[in-house]
Structure formats: structure tokens, C-alpha cells
Design a protein around this motif. Structure first.
Motif, short mmCIF file in Angstrom:
data_model
loop_
_atom_site.label_atom_id
_atom_site.label_comp_id
_atom_site.label_asym_id
_atom_site.label_seq_id
_atom_site.Cartn_x
_atom_site.Cartn_y
_atom_site.Cartn_z
N GLU A 41 -3.12 -7.22 6.33
CA GLU A 41 -3.63 -7.24 4.96
C GLU A 41 -2.58 -6.90 3.92
O GLU A 41 -2.72 -7.27 2.75
CB GLU A 41 -4.78 -6.23 4.81
N TYR A 42 -1.56 -6.14 4.31
CA TYR A 42 -0.54 -5.70 3.35
C TYR A 42 0.85 -6.12 3.84
O TYR A 42 1.12 -6.12 5.05
CB TYR A 42 -0.59 -4.18 3.15
N LEU B 131 -2.93 5.00 -2.69
CA LEU B 131 -4.06 5.59 -1.95
C LEU B 131 -3.85 7.09 -1.84
O LEU B 131 -2.99 7.56 -1.09
CB LEU B 131 -4.12 4.93 -0.57
N LEU C 80 -10.62 2.36 2.63
CA LEU C 80 -10.61 2.89 1.26
C LEU C 80 -9.78 2.00 0.33
O LEU C 80 -10.07 1.91 -0.86
CB LEU C 80 -10.01 4.30 1.23
N SER C 81 -8.75 1.40 0.87
CA SER C 81 -7.82 0.63 0.03
C SER C 81 -8.40 -0.72 -0.39
O SER C 81 -7.84 -1.39 -1.26
CB SER C 81 -6.51 0.40 0.79
N ARG C 82 -9.51 -1.13 0.24
CA ARG C 82 -10.04 -2.48 0.00
C ARG C 82 -10.83 -2.57 -1.30
O ARG C 82 -11.48 -1.63 -1.69
CB ARG C 82 -10.91 -2.91 1.18
N THR D 230 -1.25 -0.82 -4.24
CA THR D 230 -2.43 0.03 -4.18
C THR D 230 -2.00 1.44 -3.80
O THR D 230 -1.45 1.66 -2.72
CB THR D 230 -3.44 -0.50 -3.13
N LEU E 256 -8.51 4.92 6.09
CA LEU E 256 -7.68 4.76 4.89
C LEU E 256 -7.60 3.29 4.49
O LEU E 256 -7.67 2.96 3.29
CB LEU E 256 -6.27 5.32 5.14
N LEU E 257 -7.48 2.44 5.47
CA LEU E 257 -7.43 1.01 5.18
C LEU E 257 -8.71 0.56 4.50
O LEU E 257 -8.68 -0.21 3.52
CB LEU E 257 -7.19 0.23 6.49
N TYR F 116 -4.00 10.60 -0.54
CA TYR F 116 -4.32 11.29 0.72
C TYR F 116 -4.70 12.73 0.38
O TYR F 116 -4.01 13.69 0.72
CB TYR F 116 -3.08 11.22 1.62
N ALA G 257 -2.76 -1.90 8.93
CA ALA G 257 -2.85 -2.71 7.71
C ALA G 257 -1.96 -3.95 7.75
O ALA G 257 -1.88 -4.68 6.76
CB ALA G 257 -2.47 -1.85 6.50
N ARG H 17 -2.79 -0.32 -8.86
CA ARG H 17 -4.15 0.21 -8.85
C ARG H 17 -4.23 1.45 -7.98
O ARG H 17 -3.38 1.68 -7.12
CB ARG H 17 -5.15 -0.84 -8.37
N ALA I 201 -6.69 3.48 -5.33
CA ALA I 201 -7.86 3.42 -4.46
C ALA I 201 -8.59 4.76 -4.50
O ALA I 201 -8.04 5.77 -4.93
CB ALA I 201 -7.43 3.10 -3.04
N PRO I 202 -9.85 4.79 -4.05
CA PRO I 202 -10.55 6.08 -3.93
C PRO I 202 -9.79 7.02 -2.99
O PRO I 202 -9.17 6.57 -2.04
CB PRO I 202 -11.90 5.69 -3.32
N TYR I 203 -9.86 8.31 -3.28
CA TYR I 203 -9.13 9.28 -2.46
C TYR I 203 -9.85 9.53 -1.12
O TYR I 203 -11.06 9.28 -1.00
CB TYR I 203 -8.91 10.59 -3.23
N LEU J 149 0.86 -1.18 0.00
CA LEU J 149 0.00 0.00 0.00
C LEU J 149 0.91 1.23 0.00
O LEU J 149 1.86 1.31 0.77
CB LEU J 149 -0.87 -0.04 1.26
N LEU K 155 -5.50 18.60 6.53
CA LEU K 155 -4.77 17.38 6.86
C LEU K 155 -3.49 17.63 7.65
O LEU K 155 -2.99 16.72 8.31
CB LEU K 155 -4.43 16.61 5.58
N LEU L 89 0.68 5.23 0.37
CA LEU L 89 -0.07 6.44 0.71
C LEU L 89 0.58 7.63 -0.01
O LEU L 89 1.76 7.91 0.19
CB LEU L 89 -0.06 6.66 2.23
#
Lengths: 119, 119
Positions: free
Chosen positions: A34-35, A68, B117-119, A66, B114-115, A70, A31, A99, A101-103, A4, B72, A6
Motif C-alpha cells: 500500500e505504501y 501516524l 489506522l493509516s487508511r 501520512t 497501525l496500517l 504512535y 504496508a 495528512r 492519521a488517527p493516533y 507512511l 509502548l 510513524l
């Protein structure tokens, strides 16, 4: 292996970049199951760059990265710059999956999180 | 009466400002049982301004306004600009309470969000 990455905008103010590093470190803990790795990168004004961050994930053995964002809003950075950088890196490594991920700004939990902050 | 004022930076890109409005609208739903009103304002580049946003809360009957920075990182905007604006407005209305909540980037739930979102 899944990594992942960020991705933040980056700031001339080093403390702001340090805040991103700290969020990435906390994300790495969350994470961990999962990562295989969680890294961070900056679009501009700070290092590592996004290409360098993706390379670091791949060098770490990632089959899937992935990215992501921020970011709170879907400006040009989210809608154009990051996808272009990712597409170029994907073309360079066609046997890996990179890939996006959504922001952050799209997260459904944001209102509840903001409400908690206000208390 | 308690009002919540979500304060974002503001953008030249109207879609980004609209995203803030939408988050504020979702926040208003989540906060309905705790706040009598939820408004939004922008530090620069968009309207309403923070002073205008605070005035709108006070005009709505607020005894207490919580300014929530949708930022942020703790850059100059969060650490200086917003406190200065709030202090000036507080001096103007000494019989009301105008407080500043921690900014978004400090939220403890960010890594989990955030995690997700990454899924």
C-alpha cells in the motif's frame, strides 16, 4: 507515491527508540503493498525529527505523506505539537499532501489486542 | 476467579486518564467470557494506584490477577517499577497468583493495527 511516517514521542533511553524503529520495520513489511515507503520520526529527544522525517519521505518521491502518531492518548503532543509541525511543512510544500492519521490509542482493535496479550 | 488489571502510566491531563478508563471499559466487554473482572490502575499521577488496583481485584474475589502494562516501550517503568510493585503485592498474598502479561508494545498485531489506522 505514498509514504507512511510513524511518529513516536522519543525517549532518552535508546532502547525505547530502537523499539519504535523495529515497529516501523514491521509496519513497512505489513504496508509494502500500500505504501512506497515507511519511515519513522520522533517528536523530541531522538532523531530523526518529524520535519526531517517528512523531508525524507518527500525526497523519496512522496506525493502524499501520512503521519501516524504512535501515541496512546490525545495529549498536547497529538492535539497541538504534531499538527503544528505538519501544518508548517505542508505550507512549505503546497503541491504535496501531508495528512495525519488517527493516533494509536483510537484503534478499535486495541481491546482485542490487549486481550490476546493477557493470554 | 480471574481478574485483568490494565496498568497505564497516568497523566496530569485528566482526559488522558479518561482515555485509559475507556480502553479498560472496552477491554472489559471483549474479555467478559474470559475474566471475571477488568479494572484499571495507574503507575503515577492518577488514581487508583497499582497496589490499590490489585487490592480491588483481590477484594472482588480474584484468585489470579493478570497485570497488563499499557505501555509502548520497555522502559524502567515496565522492566523495574511494575515488577517491583507486583512482587511486593504477591509477597503480601502468597496464596493468590499475580502475574504480569507482556506489555502493549510487544503485540504482534501492532503493525496491522497501525496500517488500518493509516487508511
Amino acid at each position: 507515491m505514498k509514504f507512511l511516517l510513524l511518529v513516536a514521542h522519543g525517549s532518552r533511553r535508546s532502547e525505547s527508540n530502537t523499539e519504535v524503529e523495529q515497529v516501523a520495520a514491521r509496519l513497512a513489511e505489513a504496508a509494502a503493498s500500500e505504501y512506497d515507503g515507511v519511515l519513522h520520526a520522533f517528536l523530541e529527544l531522538a532523531e530523526p525529527s518529524i520535519p526531517d522525517g517528512i523531508d525524507a519521505c518527500l525526497a523519496g518521491g512522496a506525493d502524499e505523506v501520512t503521519v501516524l502518531p504512535y501515541f496512546l492518548a490525545a495529549g498536547r503532543h497529538v492535539s497541538e505539537d504534531i499538527p503544528e509541525i505538519v501544518a508548517a511543512k505542508q505550507a512549505e510544500y503546497p503541491d504535496r499532501v501531508i495528512r495525519i492519521a488517527p493516533y494509536l490509542g483510537t484503534a478499535g482493535e486495541l481491546p482485542e489486542l490487549l486481550l490476546n496479550l493477557s493470554r
